[in-house]
Design an enzyme around this catalytic site. Structure first.
Site, PDB file in Angstrom:
ATOM      1  N   GLU A   1       0.825  -1.287   0.106  1.00 55.82           N
ATOM      2  CA  GLU A   1       0.011  -0.069  -0.019  1.00 55.82           C
ATOM      3  C   GLU A   1       0.822   1.396  -0.041  1.00 55.82           C
ATOM      4  O   GLU A   1       0.359   2.322   0.449  1.00 55.82           O
ATOM      5  CB  GLU A   1      -0.979  -0.204   1.223  1.00 55.82           C
ATOM      6  CG  GLU A   1      -2.063  -1.105   1.031  1.00 55.82           C
ATOM      7  CD  GLU A   1      -2.988  -1.046   2.098  1.00 55.82           C
ATOM      8  OE1 GLU A   1      -2.881  -0.356   3.085  1.00 55.82           O
ATOM      9  OE2 GLU A   1      -3.858  -2.232   2.055  1.00 55.82           O
TER      10      GLU A   1
ATOM     11  N   LYS B   1     -15.498  -1.366   2.280  1.00 51.96           N
ATOM     12  CA  LYS B   1     -15.031  -1.962   1.025  1.00 51.96           C
ATOM     13  C   LYS B   1     -15.978  -2.615  -0.095  1.00 51.96           C
ATOM     14  O   LYS B   1     -16.522  -3.602   0.403  1.00 51.96           O
ATOM     15  CB  LYS B   1     -13.865  -2.938   1.356  1.00 51.96           C
ATOM     16  CG  LYS B   1     -12.795  -2.512   2.442  1.00 51.96           C
ATOM     17  CD  LYS B   1     -12.016  -3.792   2.901  1.00 51.96           C
ATOM     18  CE  LYS B   1     -10.745  -3.056   3.441  1.00 51.96           C
ATOM     19  NZ  LYS B   1     -10.104  -4.335   4.171  1.00 51.96           N
TER      20      LYS B   1
END
Length: 452
Positions: A209, A359
């Site tokens: 990330e 999500k």
């Protein structure tokens, strides 16, 4: 009625070099939408199923049988014929039709990745046809709130091959007037963190990330470096006031829970390999002991939010955590709730959390995602819009965060184009809002359910 005229899916690659699905949707009036589906590394067991090509005729196409051609075929051969001719603006009808076509509780027949790709592409096509930004199409003309970014500047857990068991150590720039100013502050902290790491002899390679992934001796050492980087940048490590920068953690505790105890496996292995006894004093915790450990961290560091502090099966751990610390800290459920309305209802009734991570691919349609967000907000919870570790140039979540006035977005660090794309999109949205009225950035006030 603006009819859908064409739906086409293809296989492309995500930020980790793994296959994922991209879906294009065309409409009769010239609308076009394209969406790329993300993929997670640490996933909740109750998430909707991401369909891969394991044990299919496509199994050997990609490393690890991770292809998605089965999902692509499902879009092109099963879903497309059913939704061509439908109005692209009837999002809920289209999503419901795909859910019924699949017919399983976790979308395992057609694949959540297939269904989500179509769902998002339909929304984008409708927005494009109306010549409006996606956030305006989804949220109307009222939303002006820009989200506070949660920037994952130190990676661990399943997102990095280092010694840290906690998955994400994030900074949240709260004491700033605009999103752009907040991002500029985060930029300074990120680069000063790199400087401090190098000065101390640590590597500055990045994880999935975009955050750094050093081999620290403890979680506390990671937090110490964050505090030092915030100070080095001229900001205030804290929650309130001008130039305040807070810290957030995603523990992803399901990944270090063995069914009986929580074990910091990575830190423990590092300690044994170095034959050192001066690292974290304790590597194994009961649920109660882990709660006390979090309490020590909260007392010592300016931590405003902890996500998945306990395993997805440890409801009592979450309840105790929220009861003890939820008045002043954001207690986020991710693997616990997986963007699922029914599970969220349980969490609300048990008072297990005061915030939900959102999500899109955990549930598999835009409509169900919006339902989860609205239920959380109606119940007094915050909703944090989130990326996945396997991302792309798709910026849907940036628009979604503004459309629903979530006030928070979690989309990685300030490196890797797949993460930067979302921040760049938010900069454009803020500019757009300022050209019509005024974009709002309220910092600490996004935690509307915490004590001031």
């Amino acid at each position: 009625m603006s009819k859908i005229t064409k739906v086409f899916a293809r296989e492309i690659l995500d930020s980790r070099g793994n296959p994922t699905i991209q879906v294009d949707v065309y409409t009769l009036a010239g609308g076009f939408g394209s969406a790329i589906v993300p993929s997670g590394a640490s996933t909740g067991s109750r998430e909707a199923l991401e369909l891969r090509d394991t044990n299919t005729k496509y199994a050997d196409n990609w490393y690890g049988q991770k292809g998605v051609m089965t999902a692509v075929d499902n879009v092109n051969n099963i879903i497309a014929p059913e939704i061509i001719g439908l109005c692209c603006k009837n999002q809920r009808l289209i999503d419901q039709k795909m859910i019924e076509l699949d017919g399983t509780p976790n979308k395992e027949k057609l694949g959540a990745n297939a269904i989500l790709g179509v769902s998002l592409a339909v929304a984008k096509a409708a927005a494009n046809e109306l010549r409006m930004p996606l956030f305006r199409y989804l949220g109307g003309t009222n939303p002006t709130l820009m989200p506070v970014p949660m920037l994952n500047v130190i990676n661990g857990g399943e997102h990095a091959s280092n010694t840290l068991d906690f998955q994400e150590f994030m900074i949240m720039p709260l004491g700033f007037r605009t999103f752009k100013e907040a991002l500029q502050a985060a930029n300074k902290v990120f680069h000063n963190l790199a400087k401090l790491l190098k000065k101390s002899g640590f590597e500055t390679q990045v994880g999935d990330e975009g955050g750094f992934a050093p081999n620290f001796n403890s979680h506390e050492q990671a937090l110490d470096f964050l505090v030092d980087a915030i100070k080095e940048s001229g900001f205030n490590p804290g929650f309130k006031g001008e130039n305040a920068v807070a810290i957030a953690i995603d523990a992803a505790a399901s990944e270090f829970y063995n069914g009986q105890k929580y074990v910091f496996k990575k830190l423990k292995a590092a300690s044994l390999s170095k034959n050192q006894a001066d690292l974290d004093e304790k590597f194994e915790f009961s649920s109660e002991e882990l709660l006390n450990y979090y309490g020590q961290l909260l007392a010592k560091y300016p931590i405003i939010s902890i996500e998945d502090g306990f395993a997805e099966s440890d409801w009592q751990g979450f309840i105790a955590f929220n009861q003890k610390y939820g008045n002043n800290h954001q207690i986020v459920g991710d693997d616990l709730t997986v963007t699922n309305v029914e599970i969220l209802k349980k969490a609300i009734n048990l008072k297990a959390i005061n915030s939900i991570l959102i999500k899109l691919n955990q549930i598999g349609t835009l409509s169900e995602t919006l339902d989860a967000i609205h239920l959380a907000q109606k119940s007094g919870m915050t909703a944090v819009i989130s990326h996945r570790s396997g991302e792309s140039e798709d910026t849907t979540i940036a628009d979604l965060a503004v459309a629903v006035s979530s006030g928070q977005i979690k989309t990685g660090s300030l490196s890797r184009t797949d993460r930067i794309a979302k921040y760049n999109r938010l900069l454009v949205i803020e500019e757009y809002l300022n050209s019509y009225a005024k974009a709002d950035y309220i910092g600490r006030e996004v935690f509307y359910n915490l004590k001031k």
